[in-house]
Each structure stands twice: as C-alpha cells, then as structure tokens.
Design a protein around this motif. Sequence first.
Motif, PDB file in Angstrom:
ATOM      1  N   PRO A 174       0.794  -1.265  -0.079  1.00 61.45           N
ATOM      2  CA  PRO A 174      -0.049  -0.129   0.008  1.00 61.45           C
ATOM      3  C   PRO A 174       0.721   1.255   0.098  1.00 61.45           C
ATOM      4  CG  PRO A 174      -0.495  -1.535   1.722  1.00 61.45           C
ATOM      5  CD  PRO A 174       0.411  -2.044   1.256  1.00 61.45           C
ATOM      6  N   MET A 175       0.344   2.240  -0.700  1.00 59.99           N
ATOM      7  CA  MET A 175       1.026   3.640  -0.287  1.00 59.99           C
ATOM      8  C   MET A 175       1.160   4.091   0.988  1.00 59.99           C
ATOM      9  SD  MET A 175       1.895   4.598  -3.416  1.00 59.99           S
ATOM     10  CE  MET A 175       2.040   6.453  -3.427  1.00 59.99           C
ATOM     11  N   PRO A 176       2.109   4.650   1.470  1.00 60.90           N
ATOM     12  CA  PRO A 176       2.365   5.151   2.640  1.00 60.90           C
ATOM     13  C   PRO A 176       1.122   5.864   3.270  1.00 60.90           C
ATOM     14  CG  PRO A 176       4.513   5.434   1.465  1.00 60.90           C
ATOM     15  CD  PRO A 176       3.327   5.146   0.663  1.00 60.90           C
ATOM     16  N   SER A 177       0.587   5.453   4.441  1.00 60.12           N
ATOM     17  CA  SER A 177      -0.616   6.434   5.029  1.00 60.12           C
ATOM     18  C   SER A 177      -0.109   7.459   5.603  1.00 60.12           C
ATOM     19  CB  SER A 177      -1.243   5.252   6.015  1.00 60.12           C
ATOM     20  OG  SER A 177      -0.092   4.909   6.989  1.00 60.12           O
ATOM     21  N   ASP A 178       1.293   7.762   5.931  1.00 64.68           N
ATOM     22  CA  ASP A 178       1.693   8.882   6.828  1.00 64.68           C
ATOM     23  C   ASP A 178       1.333   9.931   5.945  1.00 64.68           C
ATOM     24  OD1 ASP A 178       2.483   7.218   8.863  1.00 64.68           O
ATOM     25  OD2 ASP A 178       4.400   7.389   8.216  1.00 64.68           O
ATOM     26  N   TYR A 179       1.433   9.801   4.385  1.00 64.64           N
ATOM     27  CA  TYR A 179       1.129  11.151   3.707  1.00 64.64           C
ATOM     28  C   TYR A 179      -0.051  11.247   2.843  1.00 64.64           C
ATOM     29  CZ  TYR A 179       6.289  10.378   4.334  1.00 64.64           C
ATOM     30  OH  TYR A 179       7.624  10.353   5.289  1.00 64.64           O
ATOM     31  N   ALA A 180      -1.095  10.227   3.377  1.00 65.90           N
ATOM     32  CA  ALA A 180      -2.189  10.169   2.700  1.00 65.90           C
ATOM     33  C   ALA A 180      -2.843  11.681   2.579  1.00 65.90           C
ATOM     34  CB  ALA A 180      -3.594   9.179   3.404  1.00 65.90           C
ATOM     35  N   GLY A 181      -3.385  11.811   1.223  1.00 71.14           N
ATOM     36  CA  GLY A 181      -4.014  13.072   1.158  1.00 71.14           C
ATOM     37  C   GLY A 181      -3.307  14.442   0.757  1.00 71.14           C
ATOM     38  N   TRP A 182      -1.733  14.046   0.946  1.00 72.35           N
ATOM     39  CA  TRP A 182      -0.849  15.190   0.603  1.00 72.35           C
ATOM     40  C   TRP A 182      -0.583  15.496  -0.869  1.00 72.35           C
ATOM     41  CZ3 TRP A 182       0.672  19.203   2.821  1.00 72.35           C
ATOM     42  CH2 TRP A 182       1.750  20.004   2.447  1.00 72.35           C
ATOM     43  N   GLU A 183      -1.829  16.199  -1.383  1.00 72.15           N
ATOM     44  CA  GLU A 183      -1.963  16.813  -2.803  1.00 72.15           C
ATOM     45  C   GLU A 183      -1.839  18.371  -2.739  1.00 72.15           C
ATOM     46  OE1 GLU A 183      -1.028  14.763  -5.168  1.00 72.15           O
ATOM     47  OE2 GLU A 183      -1.663  12.679  -4.314  1.00 72.15           O
ATOM     48  N   LEU A 184      -2.177  18.810  -3.927  1.00 75.46           N
ATOM     49  CA  LEU A 184      -2.081  20.305  -4.090  1.00 75.46           C
ATOM     50  C   LEU A 184      -3.296  20.972  -3.288  1.00 75.46           C
ATOM     51  CD1 LEU A 184      -1.016  23.088  -5.256  1.00 75.46           C
ATOM     52  CD2 LEU A 184      -2.547  22.386  -7.242  1.00 75.46           C
ATOM     53  N   ASP A 185      -4.490  20.431  -3.562  1.00 77.58           N
ATOM     54  CA  ASP A 185      -5.629  21.190  -3.004  1.00 77.58           C
ATOM     55  C   ASP A 185      -5.727  21.200  -1.528  1.00 77.58           C
ATOM     56  OD1 ASP A 185      -6.596  21.662  -5.370  1.00 77.58           O
ATOM     57  OD2 ASP A 185      -8.066  19.845  -5.344  1.00 77.58           O
ATOM     58  N   PHE A 186      -5.177  20.232  -0.907  1.00 77.79           N
ATOM     59  CA  PHE A 186      -5.122  19.999   0.762  1.00 77.79           C
ATOM     60  C   PHE A 186      -3.989  21.114   1.171  1.00 77.79           C
ATOM     61  CE2 PHE A 186      -2.815  18.661   4.607  1.00 77.79           C
ATOM     62  CZ  PHE A 186      -3.888  18.408   5.450  1.00 77.79           C
ATOM     63  N   ALA A 187      -2.712  21.099   0.550  1.00 79.91           N
ATOM     64  CA  ALA A 187      -1.465  21.945   0.889  1.00 79.91           C
ATOM     65  C   ALA A 187      -2.007  23.393   0.657  1.00 79.91           C
ATOM     66  CB  ALA A 187      -0.311  21.518   0.006  1.00 79.91           C
ATOM     67  N   VAL A 188      -2.691  23.881  -0.523  1.00 83.10           N
ATOM     68  CA  VAL A 188      -3.035  25.158  -0.722  1.00 83.10           C
ATOM     69  C   VAL A 188      -4.172  25.602   0.373  1.00 83.10           C
ATOM     70  CG1 VAL A 188      -4.621  26.618  -2.134  1.00 83.10           C
ATOM     71  CG2 VAL A 188      -2.712  25.227  -3.137  1.00 83.10           C
ATOM     72  N   ASP A 189      -5.139  24.689   0.819  1.00 79.46           N
ATOM     73  CA  ASP A 189      -5.845  25.318   1.863  1.00 79.46           C
ATOM     74  C   ASP A 189      -5.383  25.266   3.299  1.00 79.46           C
ATOM     75  OD1 ASP A 189      -8.865  25.195   2.981  1.00 79.46           O
ATOM     76  OD2 ASP A 189      -8.246  23.691   3.827  1.00 79.46           O
ATOM     77  N   GLN A 190      -4.556  24.439   3.495  1.00 77.61           N
ATOM     78  CA  GLN A 190      -3.525  24.577   4.856  1.00 77.61           C
ATOM     79  C   GLN A 190      -2.718  25.837   4.930  1.00 77.61           C
ATOM     80  OE1 GLN A 190      -0.164  22.031   5.085  1.00 77.61           O
ATOM     81  NE2 GLN A 190      -1.137  21.038   6.868  1.00 77.61           N
ATOM     82  N   MET A 191      -2.383  26.118   3.675  1.00 73.96           N
ATOM     83  CA  MET A 191      -1.440  27.687   3.593  1.00 73.96           C
ATOM     84  C   MET A 191      -2.542  28.674   3.601  1.00 73.96           C
ATOM     85  SD  MET A 191       1.649  27.117   3.378  1.00 73.96           S
ATOM     86  CE  MET A 191       2.473  28.507   3.001  1.00 73.96           C
ATOM     87  N   VAL A 192      -3.659  28.669   3.162  1.00 73.45           N
ATOM     88  CA  VAL A 192      -4.693  29.768   3.382  1.00 73.45           C
ATOM     89  C   VAL A 192      -4.843  29.988   4.645  1.00 73.45           C
ATOM     90  CG1 VAL A 192      -6.835  30.511   2.668  1.00 73.45           C
ATOM     91  CG2 VAL A 192      -5.483  29.606   0.657  1.00 73.45           C
ATOM     92  N   ARG A 193      -5.406  28.881   5.366  1.00 74.93           N
ATOM     93  CA  ARG A 193      -5.817  28.864   6.711  1.00 74.93           C
ATOM     94  C   ARG A 193      -5.002  29.439   7.609  1.00 74.93           C
ATOM     95  NH1 ARG A 193      -6.314  24.067   8.467  1.00 74.93           N
ATOM     96  NH2 ARG A 193      -5.966  22.779   6.711  1.00 74.93           N
TER      97      ARG A 193
END
Length: 252
Positions: free
Chosen positions: A159-178
């Motif tokens: 399986p892909m490493p679960s530690d980084y699940a969801g680490w994609e552009l939309d998530f990172a941008v939202d995190q920065m904006v918040r």
Amino acid sequence: MKERFEQGLKEAEQPFHGWDFGYITDSGRMQSGVLSWSYDEMARSCMKDAKRMLDMGTGGGELLSSLHPLPPYTCATEGYAPNIAIAKDRLSPLGVNVYPVTDDSQLPFADGEFDLILNRHESYNPREVWRLLSEGGVFLTQQVGWSDCREINDRLGIPMPSDYAGWELDFAVDQMVRNGFHIWNQREATPVQRFYDIGALVYYLNTIPWQVPDFTVERFREPLWEIHLEMERHGFWEVQQKRFIIGATKNK
C-alpha cells in the motif's frame, strides 16, 4: 536474461551521497518528464529582492549552491544526518550556515528572520513558515504528491504510505490559506518517470525508503523479475510522478 537481472541487482549496490541521483540519471538509466514550470528559475526570480533567505531541506546543498549569487544572509536546514556534513562542505565556502533539524515545527531561527524561504521536496509546518517570514515575505515550495509513483507500490503489492495520505495540491493550498498566506501561484503535474534497467529501479527504491518501507531485493524478487521482463520487452518501465508547486506570500 537472468544474468542481466542479477547484474542489475548487483549494480544497484552503490552508496548514495547527498541528494544526487546522478548515478542513474547522468547515464540515462532513469529519466523523468519535464514539468510545466522550472523551480530553479522561479527560485532565482524570488531571490532578486531577497536579503535574507532560508533553504529548507537542502540535501547536500546541490541545488542551493547552483543558485548563486545568494542573498547576503542565507541559511539552510537539513534533517537527514548523512547529508549534513556534505551540505556544510559545499555551502560553508559560500557563506551559508547549515543547521541540523529534527522538528519542522521548531526551527532554530527568530520570528521574521527571513524574507524568502525556499523548499524543494521537504516537509514543512505552515505555522512555522509563517513565524519565520517577515511581513510580505515569500514562500516557494515544490512538493511530491502522495500518489507519486504509485505503480511501484501496486506492482510490489505494498500500500501507499499512509503517513502522507491526502498530501496533494488542494490540501496544501487550503492549509496555507488557513494559516494566513496569500497564494500567488499553484500548479500540479504528472510527468512520466522511466526506468531502463532493473538496477536503476532498485537503486531508486534503496534511496527513498518511504516509498516501499523495509524494501529488500529478496523480499520482492518475484515482482522485480516480472518488471525486468517488461523492461526487456519494451526497453523501459514507466510510472507516473506527482508534483505540485505553491508560491505564497505572508500577508501584511
């Protein structure tokens, strides 16, 4: 064919220094597709007005040392212990101080110490980046998305490493904006990465242990053999990378 397979596995037993994949890229044994942007050129553009700069996760200082002339005050961090001495040897003559780090949320710098922070393929804490930037300061980061090279994991049955699940552009941008940042650039790309022999693939997996944790040739010999056969038939075996880039400014 079996001899080429075994020889390739043997050739993969090479030491890895700094963050330099030249052993397999300079010889054309692994090639990656071209991105629609140049991180290097974007970094140079941001550096034109910078007086105080931090390079997060500098590796062995390979990229930072190529971005000369550097701002008058330039620092770098690195969390991988074997790289620290390499980075210091390369960057100290350029006047760059290299700091070992173990915690992204507690970096050894003062509030507002930098007006530019660069980050290429390194983890970061957006609140800490905010703290370190001066008002109007710029953060430029290129990241590897969670789904990067997932064909490798699929073929090896891991399986892909679960530690980084969801680490994609939309998530990172939202995190920065918040966290109060203004986003002035955001792009993503899925270039193809090709391996031309099994040794190149094994060398790659040995250097990035987070892709396939506990990777060993013996554990995955059967699927590696199947991939080798595909390389023999087609001349290469390819996977899809995932990259994204974000340019952000600390709002005044």
